[in-house]
Design a protein around this motif. Structure first.
Motif, mmCIF file in Angstrom:
data_model
loop_
_atom_site.group_PDB
_atom_site.id
_atom_site.type_symbol
_atom_site.label_atom_id
_atom_site.label_comp_id
_atom_site.label_asym_id
_atom_site.label_seq_id
_atom_site.Cartn_x
_atom_site.Cartn_y
_atom_site.Cartn_z
ATOM 1 N N ALA A 1 81.408 45.808 48.564
ATOM 2 C CA ALA A 1 82.451 46.371 49.433
ATOM 3 C C ALA A 1 82.118 46.070 50.887
ATOM 4 C CB ALA A 1 82.568 47.874 49.228
ATOM 5 N N SER A 2 80.839 46.209 51.256
ATOM 6 C CA SER A 2 80.432 45.870 52.618
ATOM 7 C C SER A 2 79.811 44.473 52.586
ATOM 8 C CB SER A 2 79.459 46.908 53.181
ATOM 9 O OG SER A 2 78.213 46.854 52.536
ATOM 10 N N HIS B 1 81.208 52.844 51.547
ATOM 11 C CA HIS B 1 81.106 53.286 50.158
ATOM 12 C C HIS B 1 81.722 54.659 49.906
ATOM 13 C CE1 HIS B 1 77.518 50.343 49.386
ATOM 14 N NE2 HIS B 1 78.669 49.736 49.537
ATOM 15 N N GLN C 1 75.063 53.693 55.890
ATOM 16 C CA GLN C 1 75.645 53.489 54.550
ATOM 17 C C GLN C 1 74.829 54.136 53.433
ATOM 18 O OE1 GLN C 1 77.588 49.550 53.402
ATOM 19 N NE2 GLN C 1 75.822 49.508 52.051
ATOM 20 N N ASP D 1 69.853 51.811 54.279
ATOM 21 C CA ASP D 1 70.659 50.616 54.528
ATOM 22 C C ASP D 1 71.665 51.016 55.590
ATOM 23 O OD1 ASP D 1 72.217 48.399 54.668
ATOM 24 O OD2 ASP D 1 72.815 48.367 52.564
ATOM 25 N N ASP E 1 70.178 41.815 54.602
ATOM 26 C CA ASP E 1 71.150 41.683 53.507
ATOM 27 C C ASP E 1 72.321 40.831 54.003
ATOM 28 O OD1 ASP E 1 73.104 42.031 51.563
ATOM 29 O OD2 ASP E 1 73.390 44.167 51.910
ATOM 30 N N ARG F 1 75.149 45.502 43.542
ATOM 31 C CA ARG F 1 76.241 45.632 44.499
ATOM 32 C C ARG F 1 76.874 47.010 44.312
ATOM 33 N NH1 ARG F 1 77.281 40.855 47.312
ATOM 34 N NH2 ARG F 1 77.952 42.450 48.799
ATOM 35 N N SER F 2 77.735 47.387 45.248
ATOM 36 C CA SER F 2 78.379 48.699 45.094
ATOM 37 C C SER F 2 79.322 48.713 43.887
ATOM 38 C CB SER F 2 79.103 49.093 46.372
ATOM 39 O OG SER F 2 79.941 48.050 46.814
ATOM 40 N N LYS G 1 66.787 47.595 44.388
ATOM 41 C CA LYS G 1 67.798 48.547 44.816
ATOM 42 C C LYS G 1 68.878 48.567 43.765
ATOM 43 C CE LYS G 1 70.569 48.529 48.512
ATOM 44 N NZ LYS G 1 71.153 48.308 49.852
#
Ligand code: PGA
Ligand code: ZN
Length: 402
Positions: free
Chosen positions: A39-40, A144, A152, A230, A304, A358-359, A380
């Motif tokens: 998403a980001s 998120h 975040q 993050d 990232d 990922r989200s 993560k």
């Protein structure tokens, strides 16, 4: 030899369609991989196409070059063919989502043919016996979750855990403790995309809650738990300033602010503390908090959106002394081979490579194997929720069997 590549649309954890690939081989090997979704996302990531389009284009351009032509166990060739079939630098033709799903499915088919676990196929006999410490997303907001923290992710880091299993349960406990502390403070907390609590509190209060939750659980379990962030600062950056809910910071102020947070909370990990184009700022912060040259003493400053798992971006960062670690998300670059290239380059230059979800996720567990195979110091992949626990529970199984 790969005999069949099947592609289909499946659901991801946000309820969006994503690409799943099945790879079958002549000798009866089978592997399945599914693409996650950010998403980001970073500006320089490989392109995710709408699932249907990615599937149609991959079927037309890539699948015919793989079926009957390439060995699933020959990961470099599989990934080379994906690159050639796509023909662009950013996988905008077949989609990084199709590419990464096929790349991961082929790796699993390769492992299946060997009768070996994926981490063994990817890491061989020389991976050592180090297991990654999971970074658990406990409180978060920004892209998120609506109306939550500016930063975040607030990430629990059970650095003293004697095993992966202990670390996984510690993160879940911190997540639970944070819920209770928030409730005591009268803060209702829904969950964000990765299952972190997303209360309507400011960052300062989130630091309070996090510090309390971490120290409570550390006391209970009897080993060291620290935490990290993050910042996803690209999302805060507008026309030369970092815009927070209650204030603005210039790039220099942002460096000082983050360095102060590292000091005050003894942070072990800070991801994307600055904008994705600010190599200089990353270098200045790394100099302040991450440059003693003694592993274990420093804060990891992790790129990232800055590096997007891209060797060229990382090379630039290494030259400038920007960050001391790289986040590795295979779908940011599109193939496992190129993710490995980034990890190898990082290693050569003393950068740690942290493997990440990922989200938007699926039940796919490839990243758990990738983290073990490459002896990543951290992985993560969240703290709770089925698409996160898929990886965490896989880590527990790998540790048991390794
Ligand atoms: P994303 O967020 O998957 O939405 O990009 C995760 C991260 O920024 O690390
Ligand atoms: Zn990030």
């Amino acid at each position: 030899l790969i005999t069949e590549v099947r592609l289909r649309r499946i659901l991801d954890s946000r309820g969006n369609p994503t690409v799943e690939a099945d790879v079958s081989t002549e000798s009866g090997g089978f592997g399945r991989g599914a693409a996650p979704s950010g998403a980001s996302t970073g500006e320089y990531e490989a392109i995710e196409l709408p699932a249907e389009e990615a599937i149609a284009n991959a079927r037309e351009l890539a699948v015919p070059r793989l079926e009957g032509q390439v060995y699933a166990g020959d990961q470099r060739s599989v990934d080379y063919v994906l690159r050639e079939a796509d023909g662009t630098d950013d996988f905008s033709e077949i989609g990084a989502n199709s590419a990464v799903a096929i790349s991961m499915a082929a790796a699993k088919a390769g492992a299946d043919m060997l009768g070996a676990p994926l981490y063994q196929h990817l890491g061989g006999a020389f991976r050592g016996n180090q297991f990654p410490t999971p970074l658990g997303n406990v409180i978060g907001g920004a892209e998120h979750a609506a109306d939550a923290t500016d930063i975040q992710e607030f990430l629990a880091a059970p650095v003293g855990a004697p095993s992966v299993a202990d670390a996984v349960f510690a993160n879940a406990a911190v997540h639970g403790a944070a819920r209770d502390i928030l409730a005591e403070r009268g803060e209702a907390a829904a969950k964000g995309d990765e299952g972190a609590w997303a209360p309507s509190i400011d960052d300062a209060e989130a630091f309070d809650v996090m510090a309390e939750a971490v120290s409570q659980v550390a006391e209970e379990v009897g080993f060291e738990i620290r935490f990290g962030l993050d910042v996803a600062a690209t999302e805060l950056y507008e026309d030369g300033t970092y815009v927070y809910s209650d204030t603005e910071r210039t790039p220099d102020e942002q460096v000082d602010y983050i360095a102060d947070l590292v000091e005050q909370y003894d942070l072990v990990y800070v991801e994307d503390p600055l904008d994705e184009n600010d190599y200089e700022g990353f270098a200045a912060l790394t100099e302040k908090v991450g440059a003693s040259g003694h592993p274990g003493e420093d804060c990891l400053v992790c790129g990232d959106d800055l590096f997007v798992t891209n060797v060229e971006r990382l090379e630039e960062g290494i030259e400038e002394g920007a960050a001391n670690s790289i986040l590795v998300k295979p779908n940011q670059i599109g193939t496992l081979s190129e993710a490995f290239d980034a990890i190898e380059l990082a290693r050569e230059h003393g950068y740690d490579a942290v493997v990440s979800h990922r989200s938007g996720e699926t039940e796919d567990t490839t990243i758990a194997h990738l983290a073990v195979a490459t002896a990543a110091p951290f992985i993560k992949t969240g703290a709770v929720g089925g698409e996160r626990t898929a990886k965490l529970n896989e880590l527990i199984r790998i540790e048991e069997n390794a």
